[in-house]
Design a protein around this motif. Structure first.
Motif, PDB file in Angstrom:
ATOM      1  N   ALA A  21       2.566   4.770 -47.367  1.00  0.00           N
ATOM      2  CA  ALA A  21       1.086   4.707 -47.049  1.00  0.00           C
ATOM      3  C   ALA A  21       1.015   4.496 -45.669  1.00  0.00           C
ATOM      4  O   ALA A  21       1.602   3.803 -45.141  1.00  0.00           O
ATOM      5  N   GLY A  22      -0.314   5.016 -44.878  1.00  0.00           N
ATOM      6  CA  GLY A  22      -0.343   4.688 -43.511  1.00  0.00           C
ATOM      7  C   GLY A  22       0.566   5.554 -42.662  1.00  0.00           C
ATOM      8  O   GLY A  22       1.357   6.581 -42.988  1.00  0.00           O
ATOM      9  N   ILE A  23       0.471   5.060 -41.190  1.00  0.00           N
ATOM     10  CA  ILE A  23       1.627   5.627 -40.241  1.00  0.00           C
ATOM     11  C   ILE A  23       2.597   4.656 -39.845  1.00  0.00           C
ATOM     12  O   ILE A  23       2.265   3.396 -39.778  1.00  0.00           O
ATOM     13  N   TRP A  55       0.319   8.786 -47.203  1.00  0.00           N
ATOM     14  CA  TRP A  55       1.274   8.542 -45.923  1.00  0.00           C
ATOM     15  C   TRP A  55       0.379   9.476 -44.910  1.00  0.00           C
ATOM     16  O   TRP A  55      -0.037  10.402 -45.065  1.00  0.00           O
ATOM     17  N   GLU A  56       0.227   8.772 -43.962  1.00  0.00           N
ATOM     18  CA  GLU A  56      -0.571   9.510 -42.522  1.00  0.00           C
ATOM     19  C   GLU A  56       0.458   9.868 -41.596  1.00  0.00           C
ATOM     20  O   GLU A  56      -0.224  10.100 -40.503  1.00  0.00           O
ATOM     21  N   PHE A 136      -1.061   0.257 -55.814  1.00  0.00           N
ATOM     22  CA  PHE A 136      -0.951   0.536 -54.688  1.00  0.00           C
ATOM     23  C   PHE A 136      -1.390   1.820 -53.960  1.00  0.00           C
ATOM     24  O   PHE A 136      -2.084   1.636 -52.738  1.00  0.00           O
ATOM     25  N   LEU A 137      -1.628   2.651 -54.647  1.00  0.00           N
ATOM     26  CA  LEU A 137      -2.296   4.245 -54.291  1.00  0.00           C
ATOM     27  C   LEU A 137      -3.648   3.788 -53.916  1.00  0.00           C
ATOM     28  O   LEU A 137      -4.137   4.094 -53.047  1.00  0.00           O
ATOM     29  N   GLU A 138      -4.101   2.971 -54.856  1.00  0.00           N
ATOM     30  CA  GLU A 138      -5.691   2.908 -54.669  1.00  0.00           C
ATOM     31  C   GLU A 138      -6.107   1.900 -53.585  1.00  0.00           C
ATOM     32  O   GLU A 138      -7.121   2.286 -52.779  1.00  0.00           O
ATOM     33  N   PRO A 142      -6.769   6.236 -47.948  1.00  0.00           N
ATOM     34  CA  PRO A 142      -7.336   6.260 -46.665  1.00  0.00           C
ATOM     35  C   PRO A 142      -8.646   6.262 -46.503  1.00  0.00           C
ATOM     36  O   PRO A 142      -9.247   5.744 -45.446  1.00  0.00           O
ATOM     37  N   ASN A 143      -9.582   6.411 -47.568  1.00  0.00           N
ATOM     38  CA  ASN A 143     -10.907   6.330 -47.590  1.00  0.00           C
ATOM     39  C   ASN A 143     -11.288   5.055 -47.737  1.00  0.00           C
ATOM     40  O   ASN A 143     -12.551   4.696 -48.048  1.00  0.00           O
ATOM     41  N   ASN A 144     -10.466   4.305 -48.506  1.00  0.00           N
ATOM     42  CA  ASN A 144     -10.969   2.886 -48.727  1.00  0.00           C
ATOM     43  C   ASN A 144     -11.439   2.108 -47.681  1.00  0.00           C
ATOM     44  O   ASN A 144     -10.951   2.292 -46.678  1.00  0.00           O
TER      45      ASN A 144
END
Length: 145
Positions: A21-23, A55-56, A136-138, A142-144
């Motif tokens: 997840a993330g950059i 993943w961003e 982990f996904l939750e 990104p919108n969290n």
């Protein structure tokens, strides 16, 4: 430099399940690679399932490093890799930047259940219900806020 990117890695039978997840920057990519090498069940044939729906993206250098990860995996008993990316644009960028085009051992999916079915067809049975990183996904969506 500080590590950017978030991940979890779990092994279920002979399947290395990785969620990202993330950059990611280069340091984050190297840290994931190191943990992958430590946890991969390399004594027997194994498969990889990467869920990158949160993943961003990554910088170009980080994406290029993924090629090295794949080379290592296939040289160390990995049979196939299933990747879940949230949309076709991310899939296309990932394929092109990591040399994942036209390799029958690598498949891209937009849904986890389809990736699980593909791995199961190749002798690495796993169901969507067995996926270990739901929290982990939750947490990393990104919108969290």
């Amino acid at each position: 430099m500080k590590i950017h990117g978030d991940w979890e890695i779990t092994v279920i039978r002979q399947i290395l399940v990785r969620s990202t997840a993330g950059i990611f920057n280069e340091e984050g990519t190297l840290a994931v690679f190191k943990e992958t090498q430590e946890k991969a069940p390399t004594l027997l044939p194994w498969a990889g399932l990467t869920n990158a729906e949160n993943w961003e993206m990554s910088g170009a250098n980080s994406l290029q490093m993924i090629r090295g990860m794949r080379i290592w995996a296939f040289e160390n008993n990995c049979v196939c890799l299933a990747l879940v990316l949230s949309n076709s644009l991310k899939q296309k960028i990932h394929q092109q930047q990591t040399n994942g085009i036209n390799d029958p051992r690598i498949a891209y999916f937009s849904k986890l259940k389809d990736a699980c079915a593909w791995l199961s067809e190749r002798g690495f049975p796993i169901t969507e219900d067995e996926y270990p990183h739901r929290a982990f996904l939750e947490r990393t969506r990104p919108n969290n806020s």
